[in-house]
Structure formats: C-alpha cells, structure tokens
Scaffold this active site. Structure first.
Site, PDB file in Angstrom:
ATOM      1  N   ARG A 114      43.979  38.764  34.707  1.00 21.18           N
ATOM      2  CA  ARG A 114      42.511  38.877  34.596  1.00 21.18           C
ATOM      3  C   ARG A 114      41.830  38.941  35.950  1.00 21.18           C
ATOM      4  NH1 ARG A 114      40.054  36.378  29.601  1.00 21.18           N
ATOM      5  NH2 ARG A 114      41.546  36.940  27.999  1.00 21.18           N
TER       6      ARG A 114
ATOM      7  N   LYS B  86      24.822  39.648  20.352  1.00 25.56           N
ATOM      8  CA  LYS B  86      25.350  38.370  19.835  1.00 25.56           C
ATOM      9  C   LYS B  86      24.172  37.492  19.430  1.00 25.56           C
ATOM     10  CE  LYS B  86      29.546  38.183  22.559  1.00 25.56           C
ATOM     11  NZ  LYS B  86      30.394  38.274  21.372  1.00 25.56           N
TER      12      LYS B  86
ATOM     13  N   ASP C  69      44.356  67.553  40.642  1.00 27.91           N
ATOM     14  CA  ASP C  69      44.407  66.640  39.510  1.00 27.91           C
ATOM     15  C   ASP C  69      43.119  66.664  38.675  1.00 27.91           C
ATOM     16  OD1 ASP C  69      45.609  64.289  38.212  1.00 27.91           O
ATOM     17  OD2 ASP C  69      43.912  63.217  39.108  1.00 27.91           O
TER      18      ASP C  69
ATOM     19  N   SER D 145      43.982  73.723  41.887  1.00 30.03           N
ATOM     20  CA  SER D 145      45.366  73.276  41.660  1.00 30.03           C
ATOM     21  C   SER D 145      45.443  71.756  41.536  1.00 30.03           C
ATOM     22  CB  SER D 145      46.237  73.723  42.840  1.00 30.03           C
ATOM     23  OG  SER D 145      45.660  73.223  44.051  1.00 30.03           O
TER      24      SER D 145
ATOM     25  N   HIS E 291      29.533  54.162  40.680  1.00 32.03           N
ATOM     26  CA  HIS E 291      29.416  54.081  39.217  1.00 32.03           C
ATOM     27  C   HIS E 291      28.604  52.852  38.763  1.00 32.03           C
ATOM     28  CE1 HIS E 291      32.263  57.237  39.407  1.00 32.03           C
ATOM     29  NE2 HIS E 291      33.376  56.538  39.341  1.00 32.03           N
TER      30      HIS E 291
HETATM   31  N1  LIG Z   1      41.355  62.717  40.283  1.00 35.10           N
HETATM   32  C1  LIG Z   1      40.394  61.947  39.822  1.00 35.10           C
HETATM   33  O1  LIG Z   1      40.543  61.284  38.780  1.00 35.10           O
HETATM   34  C2  LIG Z   1      39.085  61.852  40.532  1.00 35.10           C
HETATM   35  C3  LIG Z   1      38.838  62.588  41.672  1.00 35.10           C
HETATM   36  N2  LIG Z   1      37.637  62.515  42.289  1.00 35.10           N
HETATM   37  C4  LIG Z   1      37.348  63.319  43.486  1.00 35.10           C
HETATM   38  O2  LIG Z   1      37.468  64.696  43.150  1.00 35.10           O
HETATM   39  C5  LIG Z   1      38.007  65.437  44.217  1.00 35.10           C
HETATM   40  C6  LIG Z   1      39.287  66.108  43.767  1.00 35.10           C
HETATM   41  O3  LIG Z   1      40.180  65.131  43.292  1.00 35.10           O
HETATM   42  P1  LIG Z   1      41.721  65.447  42.993  1.00 35.10           P
HETATM   43  O4  LIG Z   1      41.843  66.658  42.153  1.00 35.10           O
HETATM   44  O5  LIG Z   1      42.312  64.185  42.522  1.00 35.10           O
HETATM   45  O6  LIG Z   1      42.239  65.746  44.439  1.00 35.10           O
HETATM   46  P2  LIG Z   1      43.609  66.370  44.904  1.00 35.10           P
HETATM   47  O7  LIG Z   1      44.160  65.495  45.951  1.00 35.10           O
HETATM   48  O8  LIG Z   1      44.458  66.724  43.736  1.00 35.10           O
HETATM   49  O9  LIG Z   1      43.092  67.671  45.652  1.00 35.10           O
HETATM   50  C7  LIG Z   1      42.592  68.833  44.998  1.00 35.10           C
HETATM   51  C8  LIG Z   1      43.149  70.057  45.696  1.00 35.10           C
HETATM   52  O10 LIG Z   1      42.656  70.102  47.030  1.00 35.10           O
HETATM   53  C9  LIG Z   1      43.670  70.616  47.898  1.00 35.10           C
HETATM   54  N3  LIG Z   1      43.937  69.613  48.927  1.00 35.10           N
HETATM   55  C10 LIG Z   1      44.397  68.363  48.765  1.00 35.10           C
HETATM   56  N4  LIG Z   1      44.501  67.733  49.949  1.00 35.10           N
HETATM   57  C11 LIG Z   1      44.079  68.602  50.869  1.00 35.10           C
HETATM   58  C12 LIG Z   1      43.928  68.550  52.275  1.00 35.10           C
HETATM   59  N5  LIG Z   1      44.226  67.441  52.957  1.00 35.10           N
HETATM   60  N6  LIG Z   1      43.451  69.628  52.909  1.00 35.10           N
HETATM   61  C13 LIG Z   1      43.130  70.723  52.227  1.00 35.10           C
HETATM   62  N7  LIG Z   1      43.267  70.838  50.895  1.00 35.10           N
HETATM   63  C14 LIG Z   1      43.723  69.797  50.223  1.00 35.10           C
HETATM   64  C15 LIG Z   1      44.908  70.844  47.050  1.00 35.10           C
HETATM   65  O11 LIG Z   1      44.937  72.226  46.679  1.00 35.10           O
HETATM   66  P3  LIG Z   1      45.745  73.337  47.487  1.00 35.10           P
HETATM   67  O12 LIG Z   1      46.817  72.659  48.254  1.00 35.10           O
HETATM   68  O13 LIG Z   1      46.262  74.241  46.424  1.00 35.10           O
HETATM   69  O14 LIG Z   1      44.720  73.966  48.335  1.00 35.10           O
HETATM   70  C16 LIG Z   1      44.665  70.033  45.801  1.00 35.10           C
HETATM   71  O15 LIG Z   1      45.261  70.598  44.664  1.00 35.10           O
HETATM   72  C17 LIG Z   1      38.197  64.437  45.334  1.00 35.10           C
HETATM   73  O16 LIG Z   1      37.052  64.442  46.144  1.00 35.10           O
HETATM   74  C18 LIG Z   1      38.332  63.111  44.604  1.00 35.10           C
HETATM   75  O17 LIG Z   1      37.973  62.030  45.415  1.00 35.10           O
HETATM   76  C19 LIG Z   1      36.614  61.771  41.782  1.00 35.10           C
HETATM   77  C20 LIG Z   1      36.790  61.038  40.652  1.00 35.10           C
HETATM   78  C21 LIG Z   1      38.045  60.960  39.944  1.00 35.10           C
HETATM   79  O1  LIG Z   2      35.746  57.808  39.959  1.00 36.57           O
HETATM   80  C1  LIG Z   2      36.719  57.219  39.540  1.00 36.57           C
HETATM   81  O2  LIG Z   2      36.773  56.930  38.230  1.00 36.57           O
HETATM   82  C2  LIG Z   2      38.013  56.650  37.603  1.00 36.57           C
HETATM   83  C3  LIG Z   2      37.667  56.006  36.267  1.00 36.57           C
HETATM   84  O3  LIG Z   2      36.982  56.931  35.484  1.00 36.57           O
HETATM   85  P1  LIG Z   2      37.026  56.807  33.896  1.00 36.57           P
HETATM   86  O4  LIG Z   2      36.058  57.819  33.434  1.00 36.57           O
HETATM   87  O5  LIG Z   2      38.432  57.106  33.493  1.00 36.57           O
HETATM   88  O6  LIG Z   2      36.655  55.425  33.567  1.00 36.57           O
HETATM   89  C4  LIG Z   2      38.860  55.737  38.440  1.00 36.57           C
HETATM   90  O7  LIG Z   2      40.140  55.600  37.848  1.00 36.57           O
HETATM   91  C5  LIG Z   2      39.010  56.314  39.819  1.00 36.57           C
HETATM   92  O8  LIG Z   2      39.706  55.408  40.639  1.00 36.57           O
HETATM   93  C6  LIG Z   2      37.670  56.608  40.437  1.00 36.57           C
HETATM   94  O9  LIG Z   2      37.853  57.370  41.620  1.00 36.57           O
END
Ligand SMILES: NC(=O)C1=CN([C@@H]2O[C@H](COP(=O)(O)OP(=O)(O)OC[C@H]3O[C@@H](n4cnc5c(N)ncnc54)[C@H](OP(=O)(O)O)[C@@H]3O)[C@@H](O)[C@H]2O)C=CC1
Ligand SMILES: O=C1O[C@H](COP(=O)(O)O)[C@@H](O)[C@H](O)[C@H]1O
Length: 580
Positions: free
Chosen positions: A557, A474, A104, A102, A329
């Site tokens: 910047r 360059k 992001d 569910s 990264h």
């Molecule tokens: N979003 C991004 O661009 C990036 C994310 N990440 C990493 O990827 C992973 C997922 O990221 P993202 O999708 O943004 O995370 P979210 O905060 O959207 O969490 C993903 C899902 O986990 C469940 N969740 C969130 N918080 C909790 C909690 N405290 N306890 C239990 N379940 C929880 C929720 O689902 P439900 O409530 O339905 O169970 C939620 O939809 C993370 O480890 C993040 O650091 C890494 C790089 C980039």
């Molecule tokens: O891991 C992460 O990466 C994104 C940037 O990723 P990109 O592929 O869009 O360049 C960054 O925004 C985020 O903070 C970080 O957790």
C-alpha cells in the site's frame, strides 16, 4: 438503464452549454486569418470545418456542434451562408500525422482512438492518416502494425472487419528524420496528393520524446504546414522538467507555432469522470453550495498502479512520479475541482478560472511531502523486481515512484482545507479517484450511535475515475429493525449498470476536440507556468538535498510516511479506510 447514443449521430444527447453560448457558437464562421507578424510562424488560415457525413451534427466535448467555428481561432470575419459552409466542408480534407508512429503511445492509444472515431462516424468524409518516424516501414507494414491493436469496442460491431479495412486504406507512412526539412517536404508532397487540391486541415500529433518537439515543430512548420487550412499540433507531456525548462520549451515552440495552434494534451482531462466533475458540481444544486471550506474537511486525489515502470524506466528515471502524475494529471483535476464557476464553458473562460486557482496555491514544501520507491518483493513463487532492478535505471537512483503531498489553496473558498495527493507505481491496486470528505454534522443528534469518533461518520463523496467508473456518496442510515443501529451505505452511480455502452477512451475525446478546435481540455501556457510554479521549488530541494525515498515492497500500500503526512492534517486516506 440509460442508453448512450454515438456522440457523432444526429440524435446525440450531449450536455450543452447555456442557450446564450449555443447561439454564439451555432453561427458558424469561416475564418481566414493570416499571422503575418512573424514570418517564421505557420501561416494560419481557417477556411472550413469538418464535413460531417450525412449532415449529422458532430459534437465536441463541449457540446458545441462541430460545424461551428471556435472563436478562439482568433478571427472576426463575418459568417458564411449555410450553402457556402456546407460546400466548403465537403471540399476540405483532414489529415492527421502521427509523428513517432513506431512508438508505444501511437500503437497503444493514438491509432486505436483514431479508428474508434472513424468507427463512430466522427471523422470527416475526406481524411487521411499518416505515420511518420525514422523506422523504415511501408504503408502495408504500418497498416499491419496498426491493425494489431484495433478493436471494435462500440455497440455496432457487425461491420467491424469492413470498417477496419476502410480505415486502414486511409493510413500511409512516411519515414524521415525529425529535424529534416527535406523529409517533411516529402511528407508535404504526399499529403498534397491525398488532399487532391481540397482545402487541407492538418493535425500533427507529436508522440515523441520531448527533446525533439522543437525539431519537429521547426521542420514541419517550414515544410508541411497547410497553405489553405488550419494547422494544429498536439504535444504530449512531459512539458519540461521544471519552470525554467518548461518556459524554454514554450518559447521555442512559439517561434514556429502560435499559442492557439498548440494543443498540450493531458489525457486525464479526457477521462469521462473528470469531464463529469464539472457537470456534477455545476448542474446539481445539492453539491455547489457545499463546495467550500465551510463543509469540506479535505479533498484527496489518489492515483495508483499495480505495476512498475516496466519498459519505461529510462524515461521515468528522469522524471519521477511527481512530474509524471502529480504536476499534471492530479493537479489538473484539482484545478477543475477547486476553480470558481467560469463565466461560460468557453475554453478561455474555463482556463482562466483554472489559472486563477492554481495561482492561489501555496508552493509545495518539503515537510508536506513524502516520497517512496518500490523494492523487490517475493510473493509465493513469483518475484517482483524492484525499481532499481530495471536495467535502464541506475542502481543508486533516488527517483520517487511514490509520493504523497499536502497542498493548500490560499483563497476565500478553500482557506485551510488540505488537498492531499497520493500517486504511486507498483502498489496493491490500480485506481484513480477523487475523495471529498465532509465535516461532521454539528451538534449531531445521533452522537451516541456513532460512538466517540464523529469523524468516522462524516459523508464522503467519491468520484472513481478508473477502473469501474462510479460516483458514490457515503451516507449514514439506520439499519432496519426495532432498534436504532446505524450503518454506512453508498448512494451509488455505477456507470456499468447505468449505461450500456462502453466509455470512450480519453484519447478519442481529446483527438476529436483538437480536430474541432475545442481547447477547453488542453493546457494553456500560463496554466503550465502556474502548475510548475507550485512544484519546482520542491523538486529542486528534493534533488539538491538528495532526499532518499522510503522503500516499500512491490504490491504493497506504499510507505507508511503517507499516513503520518495525512495525520499531520487530521486526515485519514479514504482508500485505506476499509469501507471504501
Ligand atoms: N507510452 C505512454 O504510455 C505515454 C507516453 N507519453 C508521452 O508520449 C510521447 C511518446 O511516448 P512513447 O510512444 O512511449 O515513446 P517512445 O519512446 O516509444 O518513442 C516514440 C518514437 O519516437 C522515436 N524516438 C524514441 N526515442 C528517440 C530519440 N531519443 N530520438 C529520436 N527519436 C526517438 C522512436 O521512433 P523511431 O525510432 O522510429 O523514429 C519511437 O518509436 C512521449 O513524450 C511520452 O512521454 C505520455 C503519456 C503516456
Ligand atoms: O501519463 C501517464 O499516464 C499513465 C497512466 O495513464 P492511465 O490512463 O492508464 O491511467 C502512467 O502509467 C504513465 O506513467 C504516465 O506517463
């Protein structure tokens, strides 16, 4: 203009390793390897690989055919005959469970990447995708959610609608708690129904906050691991906050998973230009001989985003830019840039070299770091909020949203060369690039044409990771005409003009590799230890001394402190040179 062919079509022209390597990997082996030493570990048997459609040769990022088994799976059994291999392949099933479906990342990256792989015929014939999270959802609602982000971005767009339908029919949902063995047992039942008695290979993608990784590993390993195929787990960053918490996470995960089942993802390693870094370096004679302190003055790794932490302030405030971008990264790119030539392109050979170079790095010192935080800024009618204006961020937060650092590698190749890093959010532009500034030409004949500042006329190699992927060099050249006036020009490989097809998203490459069992682009636990070792003392000092970040306006910047840091090492940031 060169045309690219689908990576999973039979006529693909993927870069291949040496013929020696090829032989080693093309003798496909089916494995049957059970780790009995620790009863709590997942039973680990690999019987078969993907069943590529229509006999096409599926290739991982290493160029190895996908129907070849990676030896890193640890088995030594004798190869199977072609007939048995192909029959076992068609009898196997791949299931991918996105835990945190569910969220992001799942919506933005993972489901679209899986669809793109399906669209390009990179998934096996029998595959199933499950979403798993606490949110209550029906299969239909999951499909609805996924379909909102699917696009047909590849060349053959004509069957897009049909392909989406086909893909969505393979997507299912299971709601459950992350620490509930019963809920994972239910998932197991549903997976078994879809697998229909075939050999099942299961991939779990943990797209959830890190504090629940171990819960999921425990519940899933106990109740939903494959009984007759492989089970692998992709783990998202952050892998801890420092050396101790990262070590603890690794130890906890290893109670339930073997190291070779854990795929620690760093999506920057799946980016096209980062993949190309090694190709550029090791397959072009003109670069490798220059790749040392003898010719390179400094190297810069630059990451900037033109937006703030919007929506992710809660997560970000606990980590900050050094942990979010630099320690993973940028450091991963640095390791690939600076490592010695690996013996082969095998995952372990490459990762051994990365560990070696990371272990040769000096621990980062406070005086070699500048931290910043963006503040609100009004531009015309528009107001951009500052970092601490985010309601999920404490008002007095000292978390850096910008950092610049000077790192050093104490080995023979790189002694004394500053490796500068700069990463920031809410800056004036979005970009990620590697800049290599070369030394000036000794005894330069054309000194007078350059004026006094010879450093201005040095060569610079730029690998622009994003946007508008490019590699350019360059150079100095003469302006045509009777006089002797000099100019700076770019020898430019701009991907969008050279290649017609879109570049795959990093998550596509990495998912395909995890399915294939190719570990080269994933982080090994000793790499992680070495990476945290470089940053942990600094992070602790920043926090214990409560160092205040230098404020910079949203969209600027970044802090001027970054210039002073570079100047201390006689460096100018290449992205601010005016002719970048
Ligand atoms: N979003 C991004 O661009 C990036 C994310 N990440 C990493 O990827 C992973 C997922 O990221 P993202 O999708 O943004 O995370 P979210 O905060 O959207 O969490 C993903 C899902 O986990 C469940 N969740 C969130 N918080 C909790 C909690 N405290 N306890 C239990 N379940 C929880 C929720 O689902 P439900 O409530 O339905 O169970 C939620 O939809 C993370 O480890 C993040 O650091 C890494 C790089 C980039
Ligand atoms: O891991 C992460 O990466 C994104 C940037 O990723 P990109 O592929 O869009 O360049 C960054 O925004 C985020 O903070 C970080 O957790």
């Amino acid at each position: 203009m060169a045309t690219q062919i689908s990576p999973c079509s039979s006529s693909s022209t993927t870069f291949s390793p040496s013929s020696l390597n090829r032989e080693k990997f093309s003798s496909a082996k089916l494995l049957n390897f059970s780790r009995k030493s620790s009863p709590s570990r997942w039973v680990f048997k690999v019987h078969s690989r993907l069943s590529p459609k229509n006999q096409f040769e599926l290739k991982s990022s290493n160029g190895y055919p996908l129907n070849a088994i990676s030896l890193q799976d640890g088995a030594t059994e004798k190869p199977l005959s072609k007939e048995r291999l192909s029959s076992e392949q068609s009898e196997s099933n791949l299931s991918v469970t996105v835990v945190g479906a569910s969220g992001d990342l799942a919506k933005k990256k993972i489901f679209p990447a899986l669809f793109a792989l399906f669209y390009e015929d990179c998934l096996p014939q029998n595959f199933t995708i499950f979403g798993y999270a606490r949110t209550k959802m029906s299969d239909e609602e999951l499909r609805e959610m996924i379909s909102r982000t699917l696009t047909c971005r590849i060349d053959k767009r004509e069957n897009c609608g049909d392909k989406m339908e086909e893909f969505l029919e393979r997507c299912f949902y299971q709601s459950g708690q992350y620490n509930s063995e019963e809920d994972f047992a239910e998932l197991d039942l549903k997976l078994k129904q879809k697998e229909g008695g075939k050999v099942s290979n299961r991939l779990f993608y943990l797209s959830i906050p890190p504090d629940i990784f171990v819960d999921v590993a425990r519940s899933a390993s106990g109740k939903a691991s494959s009984k007759n195929g492989w089970t692998r787990v992709i783990v998202e960053k952050p892998f801890g906050r420092d050396s101790e918490s990262s070590g603890e996470l690794t130890r906890s995960l290893k109670k339930y998973l073997a190291e070779d089942q854990i795929f620690r993802i760093d999506h920057y390693l799946g980016k096209e230009l980062v993949e190309n870094l090694s190709v550029l370096r090791f397959s072009n004679l003109v670069f490798e001989p220059l790749w040392s302190r003898n010719y390179i003055r400094n190297v810069q790794f630059i990451f900037s985003e033109d937006f703030g932490t919007e929506g992710r302030g809660g997560y970000f405030d606990n980590y900050g830019i050094i942990r979010d971008i630099m320690q993973n990264h940028l450091l991963q790119i640095l390791a690939l840039f600076a490592m010695e030539t690996p013996v082969t392109l095998d995952a372990e050979d490459v990762r051994n070299e990365k560990v070696k170079v990371l272990r040769s790095m000096r621990h980062l010192k406070l005086e070699d770091v500048v931290v910043g935080q963006y503040k609100g800024h009004k531009k015309g009618e528009k107001t951009f909020l500052g970092y601490t204006d985010d309601p999920t961020v404490p008002n007095n937060s000292l978390t850096p949203t910008f950092a610049a650092a000077a790192l050093f590698i104490d080995n023979a190749r790189w002694d004394g060369v500053p490796f500068l890093m700069k990463a920031g959010k809410a800056l004036n532009t979005r970009r990620a690039e590697i800049r290599v500034q070369f030394r000036h030409v000794p005894g330069n004949l054309y000194k007078r044409n350059f004026g006094m500042d010879l450093d201005k006329a040095t060569n610079e190699l730029v690998l622009r990771v994003q946007p508008d992927e490019a590699i350019y060099l360059k150079i100095n050249n003469k302006i045509p005409g009777l006089g002797m006036r000099f100019d700076r020009s770019d020898l430019n490989l701009l991907y969008s003009t050279r290649y017609t097809t879109e570049i795959p998203d990093a998550y596509e490459r990495l998912l395909l590799d995890a399915i294939e069992g190719e570990r080269r682009l994933f982080i090994r636990s000793d790499e992680l230890d070495a990476a945290w070792g470089i940053f942990t003392p600094l992070l602790k000092e920043l926090e214990s001394k409560k160092i205040s970040p230098e404020l910079y306006p949203y969209g600027s910047r970044g802090p001027v402190g970054a210039h002073y840091l570079a100047a201390k090492y006689d460096v100018r940031w290449g992205d601010l040179a005016g002719d970048d």
